[in-house]
Write a protein that holds these residues in place. Structure first.
Motif, PDB file in Angstrom:
ATOM      1  N   ALA A 330      32.059   8.231  30.442  1.00 45.50           N
ATOM      2  CA  ALA A 330      31.169   8.794  29.306  1.00 45.50           C
ATOM      3  C   ALA A 330      29.783   7.564  29.561  1.00 45.50           C
ATOM      4  O   ALA A 330      28.825   8.085  29.182  1.00 45.50           O
ATOM      5  N   PHE A 331      29.759   6.112  29.857  1.00 42.33           N
ATOM      6  CA  PHE A 331      28.342   5.635  29.745  1.00 42.33           C
ATOM      7  C   PHE A 331      28.175   5.313  31.568  1.00 42.33           C
ATOM      8  O   PHE A 331      27.081   4.141  31.238  1.00 42.33           O
ATOM      9  N   GLY A 332      28.467   6.156  32.429  1.00 43.19           N
ATOM     10  CA  GLY A 332      27.431   6.185  33.459  1.00 43.19           C
ATOM     11  C   GLY A 332      28.976   4.980  34.962  1.00 43.19           C
ATOM     12  O   GLY A 332      29.618   4.677  34.276  1.00 43.19           O
ATOM     13  N   ALA A 333      28.080   4.445  35.236  1.00 40.02           N
ATOM     14  CA  ALA A 333      28.544   3.017  36.231  1.00 40.02           C
ATOM     15  C   ALA A 333      27.342   2.913  36.784  1.00 40.02           C
ATOM     16  O   ALA A 333      26.272   3.347  37.066  1.00 40.02           O
ATOM     17  N   GLY A 334      27.813   1.580  37.601  1.00 36.71           N
ATOM     18  CA  GLY A 334      26.722   0.709  38.379  1.00 36.71           C
ATOM     19  C   GLY A 334      25.157   0.418  37.610  1.00 36.71           C
ATOM     20  O   GLY A 334      25.273  -0.159  36.624  1.00 36.71           O
ATOM     21  N   VAL A 335      24.365  -0.153  38.128  1.00 31.12           N
ATOM     22  CA  VAL A 335      22.546  -0.338  38.105  1.00 31.12           C
ATOM     23  C   VAL A 335      22.388   0.172  36.589  1.00 31.12           C
ATOM     24  O   VAL A 335      21.682  -0.518  35.968  1.00 31.12           O
ATOM     25  N   HIS A 336      22.503   1.620  36.492  1.00 27.22           N
ATOM     26  CA  HIS A 336      22.381   2.591  35.314  1.00 27.22           C
ATOM     27  C   HIS A 336      23.081   2.119  34.608  1.00 27.22           C
ATOM     28  O   HIS A 336      23.244   3.477  33.594  1.00 27.22           O
ATOM     29  N   ARG A 337      24.451   2.063  34.392  1.00 26.64           N
ATOM     30  CA  ARG A 337      25.611   2.116  33.552  1.00 26.64           C
ATOM     31  C   ARG A 337      24.569   1.983  31.937  1.00 26.64           C
ATOM     32  O   ARG A 337      23.590   1.893  31.320  1.00 26.64           O
ATOM     33  N   CYS A 338      25.199   2.577  30.916  1.00 24.24           N
ATOM     34  CA  CYS A 338      24.176   2.801  29.584  1.00 24.24           C
ATOM     35  C   CYS A 338      24.350   1.456  29.562  1.00 24.24           C
ATOM     36  O   CYS A 338      25.294   0.557  28.850  1.00 24.24           O
ATOM     37  N   VAL A 339      23.311   0.935  28.831  1.00 29.91           N
ATOM     38  CA  VAL A 339      23.080  -0.946  28.171  1.00 29.91           C
ATOM     39  C   VAL A 339      23.239  -0.703  26.442  1.00 29.91           C
ATOM     40  O   VAL A 339      23.255  -2.245  26.147  1.00 29.91           O
ATOM     41  N   GLY A 340      23.655   0.434  26.405  1.00 34.23           N
ATOM     42  CA  GLY A 340      23.844   0.545  24.883  1.00 34.23           C
ATOM     43  C   GLY A 340      25.277   0.991  24.673  1.00 34.23           C
ATOM     44  O   GLY A 340      25.904   1.696  23.624  1.00 34.23           O
ATOM     45  N   ASP A 341      26.016   0.480  25.562  1.00 40.83           N
ATOM     46  CA  ASP A 341      27.346   0.798  25.507  1.00 40.83           C
ATOM     47  C   ASP A 341      27.772   0.678  24.241  1.00 40.83           C
ATOM     48  O   ASP A 341      29.095   0.792  23.510  1.00 40.83           O
ATOM     49  N   GLN A 342      28.356  -1.178  24.285  1.00 45.67           N
ATOM     50  CA  GLN A 342      28.841  -1.917  23.104  1.00 45.67           C
ATOM     51  C   GLN A 342      27.716  -1.535  21.969  1.00 45.67           C
ATOM     52  O   GLN A 342      29.146  -1.332  20.405  1.00 45.67           O
ATOM     53  N   LEU A 343      26.879  -0.845  21.815  1.00 43.74           N
ATOM     54  CA  LEU A 343      26.687  -0.643  20.168  1.00 43.74           C
ATOM     55  C   LEU A 343      27.347   0.975  20.494  1.00 43.74           C
ATOM     56  O   LEU A 343      27.493   1.144  18.979  1.00 43.74           O
ATOM     57  N   ALA A 344      27.519   1.611  21.302  1.00 46.07           N
ATOM     58  CA  ALA A 344      28.168   2.723  20.665  1.00 46.07           C
ATOM     59  C   ALA A 344      29.463   2.824  19.970  1.00 46.07           C
ATOM     60  O   ALA A 344      29.653   3.734  19.005  1.00 46.07           O
ATOM     61  N   ARG A 345      30.005   2.077  21.318  1.00 47.81           N
ATOM     62  CA  ARG A 345      31.314   2.126  20.551  1.00 47.81           C
ATOM     63  C   ARG A 345      31.508   0.808  19.317  1.00 47.81           C
ATOM     64  O   ARG A 345      32.564   1.545  18.746  1.00 47.81           O
ATOM     65  N   MET A 346      30.794  -0.032  18.769  1.00 50.09           N
ATOM     66  CA  MET A 346      30.847  -0.418  17.534  1.00 50.09           C
ATOM     67  C   MET A 346      30.870   0.643  16.251  1.00 50.09           C
ATOM     68  O   MET A 346      31.014   0.326  15.237  1.00 50.09           O
ATOM     69  N   GLU A 347      29.517   1.435  16.565  1.00 40.80           N
ATOM     70  CA  GLU A 347      29.584   1.890  15.167  1.00 40.80           C
ATOM     71  C   GLU A 347      30.460   3.518  15.242  1.00 40.80           C
ATOM     72  O   GLU A 347      30.404   3.891  14.614  1.00 40.80           O
ATOM     73  N   ALA A 348      30.859   3.888  15.963  1.00 36.20           N
ATOM     74  CA  ALA A 348      32.100   5.194  16.622  1.00 36.20           C
ATOM     75  C   ALA A 348      33.180   3.778  16.000  1.00 36.20           C
ATOM     76  O   ALA A 348      34.211   4.963  15.557  1.00 36.20           O
ATOM     77  N   ALA A 349      33.894   3.128  16.500  1.00 35.74           N
ATOM     78  CA  ALA A 349      34.948   2.377  15.762  1.00 35.74           C
ATOM     79  C   ALA A 349      34.504   2.148  14.387  1.00 35.74           C
ATOM     80  O   ALA A 349      35.586   2.211  13.435  1.00 35.74           O
TER      81      ALA A 349
END
Length: 386
Positions: A330-349
């Motif tokens: 869902a956040f991609g992978a590699g050098v372009h992996r979503c830089v806001g993944d932890q933000l999205a996880r915190m908001e969803a949790a």
């Protein structure tokens, strides 16, 4: 065929790699398997990100003129940047969205969500229907993002309207009149971003101090206002809707036998807001035994990869914590992996933890409806009542 088929077609109908044509006849190579999608995402030398923000529906001259009048440009900045400037720009954005800074927003966000849930509960108890998308989820990620990157006090409705217009303009099947209307809306807001980029603090100030051009600043802000908040709003709505049909999961959340973090990951796997992403082959190569010519547009079916039976035990069941649940893309992978993944996880949790008791006592009056779009699901509403 590329637009709604990810919802409708069973896994067995799709090969690992398949040539497909879009609504205007452009040929793409559709990749469906988790391992192959990940292979493409983690090989930026062979599969470049240059086409990530290209308009799916070619823009007519009239729409291009509207954008040009507002000095609209999207130079390689983040998602579409395969060049040498990407690591530094990404590092500055990552610093603004650092996990420590994100964690510091949790209590503030929880209090806000708690107040909204309490107000909505009162209205539900009075027999009213409520729209959990518009009245709970839609603006939360934008409010958090504004605190993190010091965005100007632009009206929430204007920012949300711009973000949805951009998602439609660049990723939806459109006619020429609609393209011109959207180009006007996107162009006007782009000019506001340009004005802010010249003087704003926070992330804009950091990018200026590093010597990046005004176009790069505007491009970074443009992408953040789309990917940094609109996609999370969509996910919150999609996940809440999914949970209304999972009473055992809601019960487990209430009694503590189901972990909130596991629910979020399973939601990302089964209800991702971004269903596809694009790359372009830089050289002649092969993928899963299929020849790929240089210049080929490659469409990565992220949503289908999350249901790959090779990766997850029960691909179509919502089973938090099951094997493979966290291996989604869902956040991609590699050098372009979503830089806001932890933000999205915190908001969803935070939202899941606060809203679970309310969801256990409602029925769906109007489920989310998602328009045709190559990449983004864009739910429009989610109405429930007791």
């Amino acid at each position: 065929m590329l637009f709604r088929s990810w919802e409708q077609a069973p896994q067995a109908r799709w090969p690992d790699v398949a040539p497909v044509a879009d609504h205007v006849g452009v040929e793409h190579l559709l990749v469906t398997r988790h391992a192959l999608v990940r292979q493409v995402l983690t090989d930026p030398g062979t599969y470049r990100p240059d086409n990530a923000l290209d308009a799916v529906t070619p823009m007519p001259v009239a729409a291009l003129r509207v954008l040009a009048a507002h000095r609209f440009r999207l130079p390689p900045t983040l998602a579409n940047n395969g060049g040498a400037s990407h690591p530094e720009i990404r590092a500055l954005v990552a610093d603004a969205l650092h996990p420590t800074r994100v964690a510091a927003q949790r209590d503030w966000l929880a209090a806000l969500v708690r107040r909204r849930v309490a107000d909505l509960s009162v209205r539900l108890d009075a027999g009213e229907p409520v729209d959990l998308h518009a009245e709970l989820a839609a603006d939360l990620p934008l409010l958090v993002l504004a605190r993190l990157v010091e965005l100007p006090d632009a009206p929430v409705a204007a920012v949300k309207g711009f973000a949805r217009a951009a998602l439609e303009l660049f990723w939806a099947p459109l006619d020429a009149d609609r393209q011109q209307t959207l180009a006007t809306e996107v162009g006007l807001f782009h000019q506001l971003l340009r004005d802010f980029a010249a003087t704003g603090g926070g992330l804009a100030g950091s990018l200026r101090a590093a010597g990046h051009s005004p176009d790069v600043l505007v491009g970074a802000l443009f992408f953040l206002l789309v990917a940094g908040q609109e996609t999370t709003s969509q996910f919150l709505t999609l996940l809440m809707h999914r949970l209304t049909g999972e009473p055992a999961i809601l019960a487990g959340l209430r009694n503590g036998s189901v972990a909130v973090a596991d629910v979020v990951e399973e939601g990302l796997r089964l209800e991702p807001p971004i269903v596809t992403w694009r790359r372009i082959a830089a050289v002649d190569t092969t993928l899963g035994g299929t020849p790929v010519a240089a210049g080929t547009s490659v469409v990565l079916w992220l949503a289908r990869a999350g249901r790959d039976p090779v990766t997850v035990d029960s691909p179509d069941e919502f089973r938090p914590g099951q094997r493979g649940s966290r291996r989604h893309l869902a956040f991609g992978a590699g050098v372009h992996r979503c830089v806001g993944d932890q933000l999205a996880r915190m908001e969803a949790a935070t939202v899941v933890a606060e809203v679970a008791p309310l969801l256990a006592g409602v029925r769906v009056v109007r489920p989310p409806r998602c328009p045709d779009n190559l990449t983004f699901r864009m739910p429009d509403a989610f109405v429930v009542r007791r």
